[in-house]
Scaffold this motif. Sequence first.
Motif, PDB file in Angstrom:
ATOM      1  N   ASP A   1      54.533  21.946 -61.489  1.00 37.96           N
ATOM      2  CA  ASP A   1      55.167  23.134 -60.906  1.00 37.96           C
ATOM      3  C   ASP A   1      56.651  22.906 -60.641  1.00 37.96           C
ATOM      4  O   ASP A   1      57.485  23.785 -60.853  1.00 37.96           O
ATOM      5  CB  ASP A   1      54.466  23.536 -59.604  1.00 37.96           C
ATOM      6  CG  ASP A   1      53.067  24.077 -59.846  1.00 37.96           C
ATOM      7  OD1 ASP A   1      52.768  24.446 -61.012  1.00 37.96           O
ATOM      8  OD2 ASP A   1      52.271  24.118 -58.892  1.00 37.96           O
ATOM      9  N   GLU A   2      57.011  21.694 -60.169  1.00 39.02           N
ATOM     10  CA  GLU A   2      58.415  21.375 -59.914  1.00 39.02           C
ATOM     11  C   GLU A   2      59.229  21.391 -61.209  1.00 39.02           C
ATOM     12  O   GLU A   2      60.325  21.942 -61.268  1.00 39.02           O
ATOM     13  CB  GLU A   2      58.527  20.004 -59.233  1.00 39.02           C
ATOM     14  CG  GLU A   2      59.936  19.552 -58.965  1.00 39.02           C
ATOM     15  CD  GLU A   2      60.681  20.440 -57.982  1.00 39.02           C
ATOM     16  OE1 GLU A   2      61.925  20.480 -58.062  1.00 39.02           O
ATOM     17  OE2 GLU A   2      60.040  21.108 -57.138  1.00 39.02           O
ATOM     18  N   VAL A   3      58.682  20.817 -62.259  1.00 40.73           N
ATOM     19  CA  VAL A   3      59.362  20.824 -63.558  1.00 40.73           C
ATOM     20  C   VAL A   3      59.528  22.256 -64.060  1.00 40.73           C
ATOM     21  O   VAL A   3      60.597  22.639 -64.554  1.00 40.73           O
ATOM     22  CB  VAL A   3      58.583  19.964 -64.593  1.00 40.73           C
ATOM     23  CG1 VAL A   3      59.107  20.182 -66.001  1.00 40.73           C
ATOM     24  CG2 VAL A   3      58.648  18.501 -64.203  1.00 40.73           C
ATOM     25  N   LYS A   4      58.517  23.059 -63.895  1.00 45.27           N
ATOM     26  CA  LYS A   4      58.575  24.458 -64.326  1.00 45.27           C
ATOM     27  C   LYS A   4      59.654  25.221 -63.555  1.00 45.27           C
ATOM     28  O   LYS A   4      60.430  25.974 -64.129  1.00 45.27           O
ATOM     29  CB  LYS A   4      57.207  25.103 -64.114  1.00 45.27           C
ATOM     30  CG  LYS A   4      57.048  26.445 -64.740  1.00 45.27           C
ATOM     31  CD  LYS A   4      55.625  26.940 -64.581  1.00 45.27           C
ATOM     32  CE  LYS A   4      55.467  28.303 -65.156  1.00 45.27           C
ATOM     33  NZ  LYS A   4      54.115  28.836 -64.961  1.00 45.27           N
ATOM     34  N   ARG A   5      59.743  25.005 -62.211  1.00 47.94           N
ATOM     35  CA  ARG A   5      60.761  25.666 -61.406  1.00 47.94           C
ATOM     36  C   ARG A   5      62.172  25.250 -61.849  1.00 47.94           C
ATOM     37  O   ARG A   5      63.075  26.076 -61.941  1.00 47.94           O
ATOM     38  CB  ARG A   5      60.576  25.337 -59.925  1.00 47.94           C
ATOM     39  CG  ARG A   5      59.620  26.256 -59.210  1.00 47.94           C
ATOM     40  CD  ARG A   5      59.735  26.111 -57.698  1.00 47.94           C
ATOM     41  NE  ARG A   5      59.467  24.767 -57.220  1.00 47.94           N
ATOM     42  CZ  ARG A   5      58.246  24.273 -57.004  1.00 47.94           C
ATOM     43  NH1 ARG A   5      57.186  25.017 -57.230  1.00 47.94           N
ATOM     44  NH2 ARG A   5      58.087  23.040 -56.556  1.00 47.94           N
ATOM     45  N   ARG A   6      62.346  23.959 -62.120  1.00 51.32           N
ATOM     46  CA  ARG A   6      63.654  23.480 -62.572  1.00 51.32           C
ATOM     47  C   ARG A   6      64.055  24.110 -63.901  1.00 51.32           C
ATOM     48  O   ARG A   6      65.203  24.512 -64.083  1.00 51.32           O
ATOM     49  CB  ARG A   6      63.650  21.960 -62.707  1.00 51.32           C
ATOM     50  CG  ARG A   6      63.690  21.249 -61.398  1.00 51.32           C
ATOM     51  CD  ARG A   6      63.744  19.769 -61.615  1.00 51.32           C
ATOM     52  NE  ARG A   6      63.693  19.068 -60.343  1.00 51.32           N
ATOM     53  CZ  ARG A   6      63.591  17.774 -60.231  1.00 51.32           C
ATOM     54  NH1 ARG A   6      63.530  17.022 -61.315  1.00 51.32           N
ATOM     55  NH2 ARG A   6      63.546  17.202 -59.044  1.00 51.32           N
ATOM     56  N   ARG A   7      63.124  24.179 -64.821  1.00 51.11           N
ATOM     57  CA  ARG A   7      63.425  24.805 -66.107  1.00 51.11           C
ATOM     58  C   ARG A   7      63.810  26.268 -65.946  1.00 51.11           C
ATOM     59  O   ARG A   7      64.743  26.752 -66.574  1.00 51.11           O
ATOM     60  CB  ARG A   7      62.218  24.712 -67.044  1.00 51.11           C
ATOM     61  CG  ARG A   7      62.135  23.429 -67.768  1.00 51.11           C
ATOM     62  CD  ARG A   7      61.152  23.512 -68.905  1.00 51.11           C
ATOM     63  NE  ARG A   7      60.967  22.199 -69.472  1.00 51.11           N
ATOM     64  CZ  ARG A   7      59.812  21.717 -69.852  1.00 51.11           C
ATOM     65  NH1 ARG A   7      58.718  22.439 -69.750  1.00 51.11           N
ATOM     66  NH2 ARG A   7      59.731  20.513 -70.358  1.00 51.11           N
ATOM     67  N   GLU A   8      63.060  26.983 -65.117  1.00 49.39           N
ATOM     68  CA  GLU A   8      63.368  28.402 -64.900  1.00 49.39           C
ATOM     69  C   GLU A   8      64.754  28.562 -64.273  1.00 49.39           C
ATOM     70  O   GLU A   8      65.507  29.448 -64.643  1.00 49.39           O
ATOM     71  CB  GLU A   8      62.301  29.038 -64.012  1.00 49.39           C
ATOM     72  CG  GLU A   8      60.984  29.252 -64.726  1.00 49.39           C
ATOM     73  CD  GLU A   8      59.886  29.691 -63.777  1.00 49.39           C
ATOM     74  OE1 GLU A   8      60.112  29.768 -62.550  1.00 49.39           O
ATOM     75  OE2 GLU A   8      58.771  29.939 -64.269  1.00 49.39           O
ATOM     76  N   ARG A   9      65.075  27.689 -63.316  1.00 50.56           N
ATOM     77  CA  ARG A   9      66.378  27.783 -62.660  1.00 50.56           C
ATOM     78  C   ARG A   9      67.509  27.499 -63.642  1.00 50.56           C
ATOM     79  O   ARG A   9      68.525  28.178 -63.666  1.00 50.56           O
ATOM     80  CB  ARG A   9      66.447  26.816 -61.482  1.00 50.56           C
ATOM     81  CG  ARG A   9      67.692  27.044 -60.636  1.00 50.56           C
ATOM     82  CD  ARG A   9      67.798  26.055 -59.563  1.00 50.56           C
ATOM     83  NE  ARG A   9      68.216  24.803 -60.196  1.00 50.56           N
ATOM     84  CZ  ARG A   9      68.505  23.702 -59.536  1.00 50.56           C
ATOM     85  NH1 ARG A   9      68.373  23.661 -58.248  1.00 50.56           N
ATOM     86  NH2 ARG A   9      68.891  22.623 -60.174  1.00 50.56           N
ATOM     87  N   LEU A  10      67.326  26.481 -64.473  1.00 52.50           N
ATOM     88  CA  LEU A  10      68.370  26.117 -65.431  1.00 52.50           C
ATOM     89  C   LEU A  10      68.570  27.174 -66.508  1.00 52.50           C
ATOM     90  O   LEU A  10      69.653  27.328 -67.040  1.00 52.50           O
ATOM     91  CB  LEU A  10      68.050  24.774 -66.078  1.00 52.50           C
ATOM     92  CG  LEU A  10      68.203  23.561 -65.171  1.00 52.50           C
ATOM     93  CD1 LEU A  10      67.694  22.323 -65.873  1.00 52.50           C
ATOM     94  CD2 LEU A  10      69.637  23.376 -64.754  1.00 52.50           C
ATOM     95  N   THR A  11      67.527  27.893 -66.846  1.00 52.63           N
ATOM     96  CA  THR A  11      67.653  28.908 -67.900  1.00 52.63           C
ATOM     97  C   THR A  11      67.907  30.303 -67.356  1.00 52.63           C
ATOM     98  O   THR A  11      68.117  31.230 -68.123  1.00 52.63           O
ATOM     99  CB  THR A  11      66.375  28.940 -68.777  1.00 52.63           C
ATOM    100  OG1 THR A  11      65.245  29.196 -67.937  1.00 52.63           O
ATOM    101  CG2 THR A  11      66.202  27.639 -69.522  1.00 52.63           C
ATOM    102  N   SER A  12      67.912  30.463 -66.034  1.00 50.17           N
ATOM    103  CA  SER A  12      68.162  31.796 -65.482  1.00 50.17           C
ATOM    104  C   SER A  12      69.638  32.150 -65.648  1.00 50.17           C
ATOM    105  O   SER A  12      70.503  31.271 -65.609  1.00 50.17           O
ATOM    106  CB  SER A  12      67.773  31.863 -64.006  1.00 50.17           C
ATOM    107  OG  SER A  12      68.768  31.283 -63.220  1.00 50.17           O
ATOM    108  N   PRO A  13      69.948  33.441 -65.843  1.00 49.73           N
ATOM    109  CA  PRO A  13      71.340  33.829 -66.041  1.00 49.73           C
ATOM    110  C   PRO A  13      72.201  33.625 -64.792  1.00 49.73           C
ATOM    111  O   PRO A  13      73.418  33.544 -64.891  1.00 49.73           O
ATOM    112  CB  PRO A  13      71.262  35.303 -66.412  1.00 49.73           C
ATOM    113  CG  PRO A  13      69.901  35.746 -66.058  1.00 49.73           C
ATOM    114  CD  PRO A  13      69.031  34.540 -65.972  1.00 49.73           C
TER     115      PRO A  13
END
Length: 163
Positions: free
Chosen positions: A26-38
């Motif tokens: 879940d932490e890895v998923k949150r980081r990926r979403e944050r990094l790819t968010s506009p």
Amino acid sequence: MAKAKRRTKKTRIRDEAGPEWQRWFDEVKRRRERLTSPRYRPLVISRAVVDGEERVVARQKSVPVPVKKIVDQVVNLKALGISLDIESIREVWGEVVGLEIARDTALYSFKNGIVTIDVHSPTLFQELRAFYAEDIKKDLRDKWPLSVPLVDVKYRLARKSPS
């Protein structure tokens, strides 16, 4: 007959790790979403000399923009702004120089406040540059229709005459 679920090495490790693995995932998923968010734009920190003093400067890193979005913006700008600008410049050019000269000239470009005029006759080209350049520039500035200021008027000899 039910198929037996094939257990791979990854599934065995995940099953053995239990809830810890899920928290890590879940932490890895949150980081990926944050990094790819506009909205997320990391800071780029660099040193710069400003007014003789060395300073640390932080600016946000630019975000990649889809090419389709850029092309759409350029097409909209050209369709709305540039064509209207060129038409209004053509009208003013005709008023300033008169019908006879306007027939032998054409607006070539308008960029950064510089109007470039194609002249179809070498004689007229020399005459405009030598005798009428300052008067035409002054009259154009008086009747200028755009918010972008007129910087200069340049003339170029056209390769082919209008037909």
